[in-house]
Design a protein around this motif. Structure first.
Motif, PDB file in Angstrom:
ATOM      1  N   PRO A  82       6.287   9.825  57.909  1.00  0.00           N
ATOM      2  CA  PRO A  82       7.320   9.338  57.308  1.00  0.00           C
ATOM      3  C   PRO A  82       8.004   8.348  57.361  1.00  0.00           C
ATOM      4  N   PRO A  83       8.648   7.635  56.390  1.00  0.00           N
ATOM      5  CA  PRO A  83       9.182   6.325  56.564  1.00  0.00           C
ATOM      6  C   PRO A  83      10.027   5.986  57.665  1.00  0.00           C
ATOM      7  N   LEU A  84      10.140   4.922  58.366  1.00  0.00           N
ATOM      8  CA  LEU A  84      10.761   4.447  59.410  1.00  0.00           C
ATOM      9  C   LEU A  84      12.169   4.199  59.023  1.00  0.00           C
ATOM     10  N   ILE A  85      12.330   3.440  57.993  1.00  0.00           N
ATOM     11  CA  ILE A  85      13.615   2.943  57.454  1.00  0.00           C
ATOM     12  C   ILE A  85      14.067   3.477  55.847  1.00  0.00           C
ATOM     13  N   SER A  86      14.999   3.892  55.510  1.00  0.00           N
ATOM     14  CA  SER A  86      15.212   4.038  54.085  1.00  0.00           C
ATOM     15  C   SER A  86      16.584   2.904  53.616  1.00  0.00           C
ATOM     16  N   SER A  87      16.414   2.472  52.478  1.00  0.00           N
ATOM     17  CA  SER A  87      17.702   2.012  52.139  1.00  0.00           C
ATOM     18  C   SER A  87      18.319   2.395  50.847  1.00  0.00           C
ATOM     19  N   ASN A  88      18.448   3.780  50.828  1.00  0.00           N
ATOM     20  CA  ASN A  88      18.861   4.381  49.286  1.00  0.00           C
ATOM     21  C   ASN A  88      20.159   4.082  48.961  1.00  0.00           C
ATOM     22  N   CYS A  89      20.220   3.514  47.780  1.00  0.00           N
ATOM     23  CA  CYS A  89      21.534   3.146  47.242  1.00  0.00           C
ATOM     24  C   CYS A  89      22.099   1.836  48.029  1.00  0.00           C
ATOM     25  N   VAL A  90      21.141   1.191  48.800  1.00  0.00           N
ATOM     26  CA  VAL A  90      21.272  -0.116  49.139  1.00  0.00           C
ATOM     27  C   VAL A  90      20.516  -1.032  48.456  1.00  0.00           C
ATOM     28  N   ASN A  91      18.937  -1.090  48.759  1.00  0.00           N
ATOM     29  CA  ASN A  91      18.319  -2.110  47.932  1.00  0.00           C
ATOM     30  C   ASN A  91      17.001  -1.648  47.796  1.00  0.00           C
ATOM     31  N   ASP A  92      16.366  -2.235  46.703  1.00  0.00           N
ATOM     32  CA  ASP A  92      15.101  -1.589  46.173  1.00  0.00           C
ATOM     33  C   ASP A  92      13.740  -2.130  46.720  1.00  0.00           C
ATOM     34  N   GLN A  93      14.029  -2.989  47.326  1.00  0.00           N
ATOM     35  CA  GLN A  93      12.809  -3.782  47.862  1.00  0.00           C
ATOM     36  C   GLN A  93      13.015  -4.255  49.470  1.00  0.00           C
ATOM     37  N   THR A  94      12.186  -3.727  50.404  1.00  0.00           N
ATOM     38  CA  THR A  94      12.057  -4.296  51.662  1.00  0.00           C
ATOM     39  C   THR A  94      10.473  -4.564  51.841  1.00  0.00           C
ATOM     40  N   GLU A  95      10.451  -5.737  51.860  1.00  0.00           N
ATOM     41  CA  GLU A  95       8.883  -6.464  51.589  1.00  0.00           C
ATOM     42  C   GLU A  95       8.333  -6.843  52.788  1.00  0.00           C
ATOM     43  N   ARG A  96       6.784  -6.927  53.001  1.00  0.00           N
ATOM     44  CA  ARG A  96       6.223  -7.463  54.067  1.00  0.00           C
ATOM     45  C   ARG A  96       6.774  -7.111  55.517  1.00  0.00           C
ATOM     46  N   PRO A  97       7.035  -5.825  55.600  1.00  0.00           N
ATOM     47  CA  PRO A  97       7.523  -5.609  56.823  1.00  0.00           C
ATOM     48  C   PRO A  97       6.524  -5.892  58.153  1.00  0.00           C
ATOM     49  N   GLN A  98       6.857  -6.236  59.074  1.00  0.00           N
ATOM     50  CA  GLN A  98       6.411  -6.467  60.475  1.00  0.00           C
ATOM     51  C   GLN A  98       7.119  -5.793  61.582  1.00  0.00           C
ATOM     52  N   GLN A 102      18.000   4.822  69.880  1.00  0.00           N
ATOM     53  CA  GLN A 102      16.949   5.726  70.188  1.00  0.00           C
ATOM     54  C   GLN A 102      15.840   5.895  69.739  1.00  0.00           C
ATOM     55  N   ALA A 103      14.713   5.776  70.665  1.00  0.00           N
ATOM     56  CA  ALA A 103      13.321   5.885  70.070  1.00  0.00           C
ATOM     57  C   ALA A 103      12.942   7.583  69.911  1.00  0.00           C
ATOM     58  N   TYR A 104      12.240   7.868  68.836  1.00  0.00           N
ATOM     59  CA  TYR A 104      11.666   9.080  68.487  1.00  0.00           C
ATOM     60  C   TYR A 104      10.143   8.933  68.471  1.00  0.00           C
ATOM     61  N   ASP A 105       9.641  10.327  68.718  1.00  0.00           N
ATOM     62  CA  ASP A 105       8.213  10.343  68.429  1.00  0.00           C
ATOM     63  C   ASP A 105       7.508   9.630  67.197  1.00  0.00           C
ATOM     64  N   PRO A 106       6.674   8.824  67.190  1.00  0.00           N
ATOM     65  CA  PRO A 106       6.657   8.184  65.929  1.00  0.00           C
ATOM     66  C   PRO A 106       5.913   9.036  64.894  1.00  0.00           C
ATOM     67  N   ALA A 107       5.543  10.225  65.248  1.00  0.00           N
ATOM     68  CA  ALA A 107       4.950  11.347  64.091  1.00  0.00           C
ATOM     69  C   ALA A 107       6.101  12.217  63.763  1.00  0.00           C
ATOM     70  N   SER A 108       7.323  11.674  64.293  1.00  0.00           N
ATOM     71  CA  SER A 108       8.510  12.891  64.141  1.00  0.00           C
ATOM     72  C   SER A 108       9.025  12.634  62.522  1.00  0.00           C
ATOM     73  N   ASP A 109       9.785  13.222  62.052  1.00  0.00           N
ATOM     74  CA  ASP A 109      10.323  13.022  60.793  1.00  0.00           C
ATOM     75  C   ASP A 109      11.786  12.371  60.499  1.00  0.00           C
ATOM     76  N   PHE A 110      12.000  11.813  61.708  1.00  0.00           N
ATOM     77  CA  PHE A 110      13.458  11.020  61.565  1.00  0.00           C
ATOM     78  C   PHE A 110      13.278   9.769  60.893  1.00  0.00           C
ATOM     79  N   THR A 111      13.759   9.605  59.867  1.00  0.00           N
ATOM     80  CA  THR A 111      13.787   8.054  59.197  1.00  0.00           C
ATOM     81  C   THR A 111      15.353   7.728  59.260  1.00  0.00           C
ATOM     82  N   SER A 112      15.132   6.355  59.982  1.00  0.00           N
ATOM     83  CA  SER A 112      16.531   5.860  60.036  1.00  0.00           C
ATOM     84  C   SER A 112      17.027   5.153  58.769  1.00  0.00           C
ATOM     85  N   ARG A 113      18.525   4.919  58.766  1.00  0.00           N
ATOM     86  CA  ARG A 113      19.036   4.272  57.215  1.00  0.00           C
ATOM     87  C   ARG A 113      19.748   3.198  57.585  1.00  0.00           C
TER      88      ARG A 113
END
Ligand code: FRU
Length: 491
Positions: free
Chosen positions: A328-344, A16-27
């Motif tokens: 707010p961030p788009l995606i977090s990976s807390n307790c999963v991985n420390d680096q999500t690099e060069r996102p596009q 599901q899409a959210y307003d880009p300015a909203s504070d929903f961060t997917s995990r």
């Protein structure tokens, strides 16, 4: 619903899409990432590839050619417009790469603090089969005049200063203004490469002009470097919160759903002091009563909370893209991985794909996956993103034996697949073509462009196209433009 026996089910993500300015961060949750292990074979011979073939980059031969005798090259990007179409300029293809001098007395692994953005060009419109085997890129030198990227750190104390990844945007078709977004870095280190003070990373913009004649390509400008974003400590972790923080790799684009609005994705970490054991049940992402779920206490006891990457979002506040505001961030990976690099952000058939690169060695305790490309799909730039391919996130990994300890590129485990670090820093181009750089193949270090591969991407799944090139491997450094910028004034 059936998962893999012995493993939890992946989390439910609606796309599901959210307003880009909203504070929903997917995990990207532990339940998601564990699908990688679930689909890794436990019965391969030691040092073989345990990952599914359709998610594995084919083997790069150990006799790969160097791209350039003059420089090591690694992270590489193209000249793009707001839709990530790739432009040639007056008949020349152009790429930008992090470069370092192989003859300056430091090792390939110490290159990062010496990185300068360089550029290469070659004639457009020639099939890979008719190019020199190394792709035929001509080195044009450093992109920015000497000393200009250091402006951002004037008056501060540092021991090394470097230019890290970003993107290059053609501001107008039929024009020649190029906006480079990159990561300006200053290090303050002791003789053992320890931090005296944390590195300072600043997402920075500089404007220049591309020029070409019948013999070569060159640039002017890039004399003024404008700092755009420093981490805020609220959404994005600062150096004061964690000296090992990541804040880098800006990629800008316009969202077709919000015409005229410009966004930027970048690599970040979840804000807060390093070592705070505050991952949540939502970060774990198990379904109610999943018999294979870990408890939150087990995860916290494992120390997995040291790994908290995120993919950041910012919005431009002016048309010249010189003022930006964090969202707010788009995606977090807390307790999963420390680096999500060069996102596009990759938009195809109405779907929004966030592609990012990550490492095996940056996974948190208890979760695992190969070095390579990870992907997440949703219905808008901010979505409840679904990790691609069985809900795992894995898109294109190096050949890796997940049953055997990783080692590193600079200190390989002799039992690990000798191609587990063959390539890195992949970038997905129009048509699903993927470029990257060669790190280590059978102990031979690279610093050269990899063979291009092609992904077939449909909905939440992808496969490596083994009919592309030679058994799935295209030309070395085959990075074609899919659009042409003809600037009459530039002829
Ligand atoms: C990926 C990366 C980027 C960074 C660069 C530094 O290969 O870690 O995130 O900009 O390398 O060398």
């Amino acid at each position: 619903l059936s998962g893999v026996p012995g493993f939890p089910l992946p989390s439910i993500h609606t796309q599901q899409a959210y307003d880009p300015a909203s504070d929903f961060t997917s995990r990207w949750t532990r339940a998601d990432a564990l699908q990688i292990k679930a689909h890794s074979s436990t019965s391969v011979a030691v040092g073989q590839n345990s990952m599914p073939a359709q998610l594995t980059m084919p083997n790069i031969p150990a006799d790969f050619p160097q791209t350039s005798p003059d420089v090591w090259i690694w992270d590489t990007w193209t000249l793009i417009d707001k839709h990530a179409d790739q432009f040639s300029y007056n008949g020349w293809e152009v790429i930008f790469s992090l470069t370092a001098d192989p003859n300056a007395g430091y090792t390939f692994d110490d290159r990062h603090v010496h990185a300068r953005i360089g550029f290469f060009y070659r004639r457009a419109g020639i099939p890979a089969s008719q190019r020199p085997v190394n792709g035929g890129w001509i080195y044009g030198g450093h992109l920015f005049p000497d000393g200009t990227s250091a402006q951002v750190f004037a008056g501060t104390t540092y021991t090394e200063q470097a230019e890290w990844s970003g993107s290059a945007r053609l501001m107008n078709v039929h024009g020649n203004t190029v906006s480079v977004f990159y990561t300006d870095l200053a290090f303050n280190r002791n003789a053992n490469a320890g931090n005296i003070t944390p590195p300072v990373a600043v997402i920075t913009q500089t404007l220049g002009q591309i020029h070409a004649d019948f013999r070569h390509v060159w640039f002017t400008g890039f004399g003024t470097h404008t700092p755009l974003l420093r981490p805020d400590g609220t959404y994005y972790q600062t150096g004061q919160q964690n000296e090992f923080y990541s804040f880098r790799d800006p990629f800008t684009f316009e969202d077709p759903q919000h015409p005229g609005v410009n966004y930027m994705v970048f690599e970040g970490n979840t804000a807060g002091d390093r070592g705070t054991p505050n991952c949540t049940e939502a970060d774990l992402g198990y379904r109610p009563n999943d018999p294979h779920a870990e408890t939150l206490q087990e995860v916290l006891d494992s120390g997995a909370y040291y790994q908290k990457a995120n993919i950041g979002l910012a919005i431009a506040e002016n048309g010249s893209l010189s003022k930006w505001k964090f969202l707010p961030p788009l995606i977090s990976s807390n307790c999963v991985n420390d680096q999500t690099e060069r996102p596009q952000m990759y938009i195809k058939d109405g779907k929004y794909y966030v592609f990012t690169i990550s490492h095996r060695t940056t996974y948190a305790a208890g979760v695992d996956g190969p070095d390579g490309v990870y992907g997440f799909v949703g219905n808008g730039i901010r979505s409840d993103f679904q990790p691609m391919n069985y809900g795992s996130g894995l898109v294109l990994g190096n050949p890796t034996d997940l049953n055997t300890a990783a080692g590193t590129d600079f200190d390989p485990n002799p039992d690990q697949n000798p191609r587990a670090f063959q390539s890195y820093s992949h970038y997905i181009m129009p048509g699903g073509l993927v470029e990257s750089f060669i790190d280590t193949v059978e102990g031979r270090r690279g610093g050269a462009l990899s063979p291009t591969v092609r992904l077939q991407i449909a909905k939440s799944a992808s496969v490596v196209d083994l009919r592309y090139g030679n058994g799935g491997l295209g030309g070395y450094g085959d990075i074609p433009a899919n659009r042409a910028d003809i600037n009459i004034a530039g002829f």
